[in-house]
Each structure stands twice: as structure tokens, then as C-alpha cells.
Design an enzyme around this catalytic site. Sequence first.
Site, PDB file in Angstrom:
ATOM      1  N   SER A  64       0.821  -1.208   0.000  1.00 55.56           N
ATOM      2  CA  SER A  64       0.000   0.000   0.000  1.00 55.56           C
ATOM      3  C   SER A  64       0.856   1.260   0.000  1.00 55.56           C
ATOM      4  CB  SER A  64      -0.915   0.004   1.229  1.00 55.56           C
ATOM      5  OG  SER A  64      -1.581   1.244   1.366  1.00 55.56           O
ATOM      6  N   GLN A  86       0.623  -0.405  -4.754  1.00 52.32           N
ATOM      7  CA  GLN A  86      -0.682   0.257  -4.854  1.00 52.32           C
ATOM      8  C   GLN A  86      -0.516   1.758  -4.713  1.00 52.32           C
ATOM      9  OE1 GLN A  86      -2.182   1.652  -1.835  1.00 52.32           O
ATOM     10  NE2 GLN A  86      -3.940   2.482  -2.933  1.00 52.32           N
ATOM     11  N   ARG A 123     -15.202   6.687   9.104  1.00 50.35           N
ATOM     12  CA  ARG A 123     -14.820   5.423   9.721  1.00 50.35           C
ATOM     13  C   ARG A 123     -14.755   5.624  11.237  1.00 50.35           C
ATOM     14  NH1 ARG A 123      -9.931   3.452   5.675  1.00 50.35           N
ATOM     15  NH2 ARG A 123     -11.089   3.687   3.722  1.00 50.35           N
ATOM     16  N   HIS A 237     -13.873  -1.555  -1.635  1.00 47.26           N
ATOM     17  CA  HIS A 237     -12.976  -1.102  -0.562  1.00 47.26           C
ATOM     18  C   HIS A 237     -13.348  -1.746   0.773  1.00 47.26           C
ATOM     19  CE1 HIS A 237      -9.768   2.076  -0.517  1.00 47.26           C
ATOM     20  NE2 HIS A 237      -9.784   1.747   0.761  1.00 47.26           N
TER      21      HIS A 237
END
Length: 256
Positions: A64, A86, A123, A237
Amino acid sequence: QTIALRQRVLNDVSKLDLSTTLFGRKQSLPVALAPIGLAGLTARRGEAQAARAAKAANVPFCLSTVSACTLGEVAQGVDGDPFWFQLYMIRDRAFLKDLLAQATALKCSALVFTVDMPVPGSRYRDVRSGLAGSTGPLAALRRVGQAMVRPDWAWDVGIQGRPHHLGNVAPVLKGKSGLSDFLGWMRDNFDPTVTWRDLEWVRRQWEGPVILKGVLDPRDAVTAVEIGVDAVTVSNHGGRQLDGVRSTARALPDVV
């Protein structure tokens, strides 16, 4: 419950071969280890551990952008064996260009460009854990308290797993780790203006395979192919970015 595996019978299954070839490389299983942000807070230098495990199993590993371990640390951990990288679109294009050049130099064999997160979603678990919206002495004290009730993690990751920072993007953090307000950093640095033209820019910067991650709509998949990507990842996701969209399993048949 409406989606199930299809069982076919009377096939010789005495010798099973699950290997496949992806982007010119034969691998043992048709799976890959997906990019996970800050996996280094899950286990000691978690991204490096995952990369070594993927190498041992002969499956791809994807690092990532917002990992704890840097591209260089992961590359060293797998002795230069190719892995995927990524990419999130950050506002600083010059930094992104340098980051892609570094990934190329370290033999990253594919670029996974995530496009379903121009802005971070809400979140609440990250707020409770102290990764978002929590700064100052009280927030730091709360994180210390959380670590104390998990002594195994505190020793393995908290103490032996340092440094705790966003390794790949440290140059643009200007001395700040970004962990004290992780989602706040993403909100300030991720580019909400990203469009298909930016994908064309990425395609010009990267000579290897480009995988577009975060596609759920067939029309987006078609546009991606027309622009010249090599593959798309049908992904919502993990339901953490926009929790009202279709699941991967439901979206996949239409995209195919």
C-alpha cells in the site's frame, strides 16, 4: 445467501493444479495479497512479513501507498523479488512521479491504482482507536492505555515494530508521522479532483501493467480498458469507504 458456489460432479480431482499465469508470471494460486494500509500496526513490520509469506507461497503481494514499511524495506525483505505497488492519487504530482520511479527501480512488477477513495469515508472505528480526529495529550494517553491492555501487541508491534509512520509518504509529511490523525492527513493530501485524465497521466509514468482497483460499474470498466489499463479489480474497498454500494460478488458478473 443468494450467491453460492456452483458444484459440478464426475470430474477427475485426483490431481489438482490451482496454478495460473498473471502478467507473464506463473503463480501457485489464483489469489494475491491485497494492499492494506498500515499493516505494520497489525504485526511487527507487517508488510515485510506479508511479502515474505507471499514469496514463499508463490503468489503476488501488493504494498500500500500508506504502509508502515517502505518500498525499500519490503524489497530488501524479499531479496529483490518483484511485488506489486498500490497507488493513491496525492495532490503533489512531483512526489508521485518520484514514488513511481522508486517503485520501478525496486522492480515492482505491477501498479494497482486505487480510484474509489478520492476522499476518506466516515470510519468511526478509526475515531475510537485514535487514528482519526484524536490529537493532543489526552489522545496520546488513550492510545497508551489501549496498548497496555494488549501487552503482547505492545511488545511485538509497539516496541519492537518501530518506527510507526507512513514510510512511503514520509517525505511529504515534513517530519510529522501522520498517525496521530491518519484520516485527517488523507483528507488533506488525497486529491478529490482526480479524473480519467489523471489515469492517463499515471499510464504515461508507468511502463508495466496497470491494475485499476475500485471498479463496480461496467461502464467504468469499459472506459478503463479504452484508456489502456491491463486489468481491473472489482472492489468496494471492503465496505469501509462507501457502505451503500454493491458487494464485489454482486458487481463482478456485470463487470465481466
